[in-house]
Write an enzyme that holds these catalytic residues in place. Structure first.
Site, PDB file in Angstrom:
ATOM      1  N   ASN A 287      74.257  16.850  37.644  1.00 16.93           N
ATOM      2  CA  ASN A 287      75.228  17.576  36.831  1.00 16.93           C
ATOM      3  C   ASN A 287      74.804  17.408  35.379  1.00 16.93           C
ATOM      4  O   ASN A 287      74.980  16.336  34.802  1.00 16.93           O
ATOM      5  CB  ASN A 287      76.626  16.985  37.079  1.00 16.93           C
ATOM      6  CG  ASN A 287      77.662  17.515  36.101  1.00 16.93           C
ATOM      7  OD1 ASN A 287      77.441  18.513  35.420  1.00 16.93           O
ATOM      8  ND2 ASN A 287      78.806  16.837  36.036  1.00 16.93           N
ATOM      9  N   TRP A 288      74.268  18.484  34.819  1.00 15.96           N
ATOM     10  CA  TRP A 288      73.732  18.374  33.449  1.00 15.96           C
ATOM     11  C   TRP A 288      74.803  18.458  32.371  1.00 15.96           C
ATOM     12  O   TRP A 288      74.502  18.311  31.188  1.00 15.96           O
ATOM     13  CB  TRP A 288      72.693  19.475  33.202  1.00 15.96           C
ATOM     14  CG  TRP A 288      71.468  19.369  34.043  1.00 15.96           C
ATOM     15  CD1 TRP A 288      71.172  18.398  34.976  1.00 15.96           C
ATOM     16  CD2 TRP A 288      70.360  20.264  34.049  1.00 15.96           C
ATOM     17  NE1 TRP A 288      69.953  18.644  35.538  1.00 15.96           N
ATOM     18  CE2 TRP A 288      69.426  19.791  34.988  1.00 15.96           C
ATOM     19  CE3 TRP A 288      70.058  21.435  33.338  1.00 15.96           C
ATOM     20  CZ2 TRP A 288      68.213  20.440  35.239  1.00 15.96           C
ATOM     21  CZ3 TRP A 288      68.858  22.085  33.592  1.00 15.96           C
ATOM     22  CH2 TRP A 288      67.950  21.589  34.530  1.00 15.96           C
ATOM     23  N   LYS A 289      76.027  18.782  32.776  1.00 17.74           N
ATOM     24  CA  LYS A 289      77.127  18.915  31.806  1.00 17.74           C
ATOM     25  C   LYS A 289      76.692  19.858  30.678  1.00 17.74           C
ATOM     26  O   LYS A 289      75.965  20.811  30.927  1.00 17.74           O
ATOM     27  CB  LYS A 289      77.542  17.529  31.297  1.00 17.74           C
ATOM     28  CG  LYS A 289      77.805  16.560  32.472  1.00 17.74           C
ATOM     29  CD  LYS A 289      78.452  15.275  32.086  1.00 17.74           C
ATOM     30  CE  LYS A 289      78.681  14.446  33.350  1.00 17.74           C
ATOM     31  NZ  LYS A 289      79.386  13.207  33.104  1.00 17.74           N
TER      32      LYS A 289
ATOM     33  N   HIS B 217      85.587  18.570  38.479  1.00 18.00           N
ATOM     34  CA  HIS B 217      85.007  17.384  37.839  1.00 18.00           C
ATOM     35  C   HIS B 217      86.061  16.755  36.928  1.00 18.00           C
ATOM     36  O   HIS B 217      86.855  17.466  36.303  1.00 18.00           O
ATOM     37  CB  HIS B 217      83.762  17.777  37.042  1.00 18.00           C
ATOM     38  CG  HIS B 217      83.022  16.582  36.540  1.00 18.00           C
ATOM     39  ND1 HIS B 217      83.402  15.920  35.398  1.00 18.00           N
ATOM     40  CD2 HIS B 217      81.964  15.903  37.044  1.00 18.00           C
ATOM     41  CE1 HIS B 217      82.591  14.883  35.236  1.00 18.00           C
ATOM     42  NE2 HIS B 217      81.715  14.856  36.217  1.00 18.00           N
TER      43      HIS B 217
ATOM     44  N   GLY C 203      79.790   7.878  33.160  1.00 20.99           N
ATOM     45  CA  GLY C 203      79.226   7.764  31.820  1.00 20.99           C
ATOM     46  C   GLY C 203      79.483   6.422  31.155  1.00 20.99           C
ATOM     47  O   GLY C 203      79.253   6.255  29.960  1.00 20.99           O
TER      48      GLY C 203
ATOM     49  N   GLU D  43      84.152  10.379  42.633  1.00 14.43           N
ATOM     50  CA  GLU D  43      83.703   9.907  41.332  1.00 14.43           C
ATOM     51  C   GLU D  43      84.837   9.147  40.647  1.00 14.43           C
ATOM     52  O   GLU D  43      85.713   9.767  40.028  1.00 14.43           O
ATOM     53  CB  GLU D  43      83.290  11.089  40.446  1.00 14.43           C
ATOM     54  CG  GLU D  43      82.168  11.912  41.008  1.00 14.43           C
ATOM     55  CD  GLU D  43      81.401  12.631  39.904  1.00 14.43           C
ATOM     56  OE1 GLU D  43      80.186  12.449  39.833  1.00 14.43           O
ATOM     57  OE2 GLU D  43      82.038  13.331  39.096  1.00 14.43           O
TER      58      GLU D  43
ATOM     59  N   SER E 217      77.659   6.735  37.086  1.00  9.26           N
ATOM     60  CA  SER E 217      76.596   5.813  36.668  1.00  9.26           C
ATOM     61  C   SER E 217      75.567   5.524  37.769  1.00  9.26           C
ATOM     62  O   SER E 217      75.090   4.403  37.890  1.00  9.26           O
ATOM     63  CB  SER E 217      77.191   4.508  36.118  1.00  9.26           C
ATOM     64  OG  SER E 217      78.015   4.786  35.000  1.00  9.26           O
TER      65      SER E 217
ATOM     66  N   GLY F  13      75.063  12.277  36.671  1.00 10.49           N
ATOM     67  CA  GLY F  13      75.210  12.847  35.331  1.00 10.49           C
ATOM     68  C   GLY F  13      74.046  12.427  34.443  1.00 10.49           C
ATOM     69  O   GLY F  13      72.948  12.983  34.511  1.00 10.49           O
ATOM     70  N   GLY F  14      74.271  11.408  33.643  1.00 11.04           N
ATOM     71  CA  GLY F  14      73.295  10.959  32.644  1.00 11.04           C
ATOM     72  C   GLY F  14      71.874  10.812  33.171  1.00 11.04           C
ATOM     73  O   GLY F  14      70.919  11.294  32.545  1.00 11.04           O
TER      74      GLY F  14
ATOM     75  N   GLU G 221      85.993  15.565  34.054  1.00 16.47           N
ATOM     76  CA  GLU G 221      86.027  16.027  32.659  1.00 16.47           C
ATOM     77  C   GLU G 221      86.803  17.332  32.553  1.00 16.47           C
ATOM     78  O   GLU G 221      87.522  17.560  31.578  1.00 16.47           O
ATOM     79  CB  GLU G 221      84.587  16.170  32.130  1.00 16.47           C
ATOM     80  CG  GLU G 221      83.986  14.802  31.844  1.00 16.47           C
ATOM     81  CD  GLU G 221      82.480  14.715  31.997  1.00 16.47           C
ATOM     82  OE1 GLU G 221      81.806  15.756  32.012  1.00 16.47           O
ATOM     83  OE2 GLU G 221      81.974  13.576  32.100  1.00 16.47           O
TER      84      GLU G 221
END
Ligand code: PGA
Length: 250
Positions: free
Chosen positions: A10-12, A96, A174, A168, A214, A235-236, A98
């Protein structure tokens, strides 16, 4: 039937279209020989078509990060599943945390979006997860149950093959804090039980449940060793070719 592992990045709101294309060119070469798992990258909507083009005939599929509950209409700033479908996108991430926190994604909305994703013959990654306060108050299972029930309201048994659930925990996204593999597995087992209750045990056995929060090359192996963890939503660590490549090849 064994569940095929699914690793999604997930590149956000990272990577411009040019950066996205350059990234997947490298990733495609690095992962060329991987066959026994599903690989998905989820760029921003703006980059989706170019990424699809770059990944044509590769073993990497393209997803996007949200899609509307209608196929067209006066919804400024939104994009519909029908549009993603035409662009060659295969997966849509829904709910998600966010988006739940910052973009008014409620279970009711996620449910409406999920139905439209399925109507358009796309696949969905439906995210659920508790906050740190909910976990500390002992409410994890209650929260997850409400989210799963809300998101899956009116979804038929026949559609489950096109859905992946991503657990999640919000406190692990994150933050560098991963749930321990055992903590994660416990919730995954609980979610599988909810699918069994709502549908049947075969559906529960077949449902793929990803862990997210993470995930890194250093912890993917232990997570994937858990019986109810079938993949990761990253993610990251999905933003670098080497770390995402290493996670895919856990
Ligand atoms: P993270 O994000 O891997 O950076 O924790 C996971 C996610 O938000 O899907």
């Amino acid at each position: 039937m064994a569940r095929t592992p699914i690793i999604a990045g997930n590149w956000k709101m990272y990577k411009t279209p040019k950066e996205s294309v350059e990234f997947v060119r490298q990733l495609r070469d690095q992962l060329r020989d991987v066959k026994d798992r599903e690989i998905v990258v989820c760029p921003t909507a703006l980059s989706a078509a170019a990424v699809v083009e770059t990944l044509r005939f590769s073993n990497i599929q393209v997803g996007c990060q949200d899609a509307h509950w209608e196929n067209e209409g006066a919804y400024t700033g939104n994009i519909s599943p029908a549009m993603f479908k035409e662009a060659g996108v295969r997966y849509i991430i829904l709910g998600h945390s966010e988006r739940r926190q910052l973009d008014n994604d409620t279970d009711t909305r996620i449910n409406a979006k999920l139905k439209n994703v399925l109507r358009n013959s796309l696949k969905a990654i439906v995210c659920v997860g508790e906050t740190v306060l909910e976990r500390e108050a002992g409410k994890t299972e209650k929260v997850i149950e409400a989210q799963v029930k809300g998101c899956f309201e009116g979804i038929g048994l026949g559609d489950l093959a096109d859905i992946v659930i991503a657990y999640e925990p919000v406190w692990a996204i994150g933050t560098g804090k991963t749930a321990t593999p055992e903590q994660a597995n416990e919730v995954h087992t609980f979610i599988r039980g909810l699918v069994a209750k709502g549908y049947n045990s075969e559906a529960a056995t077949n449902m793929r449940i990803q862990y997210g929060g993470s995930v890194k090359p250093e912890n993917i192996k232990q997570l994937m060793a858990q019986p109810d963890i079938d993949g990761a939503l990253v993610g990251g660590a999905s933003l670098k070719v080497d770390s995402f490549g290493a996670i895919v090849q856990f």
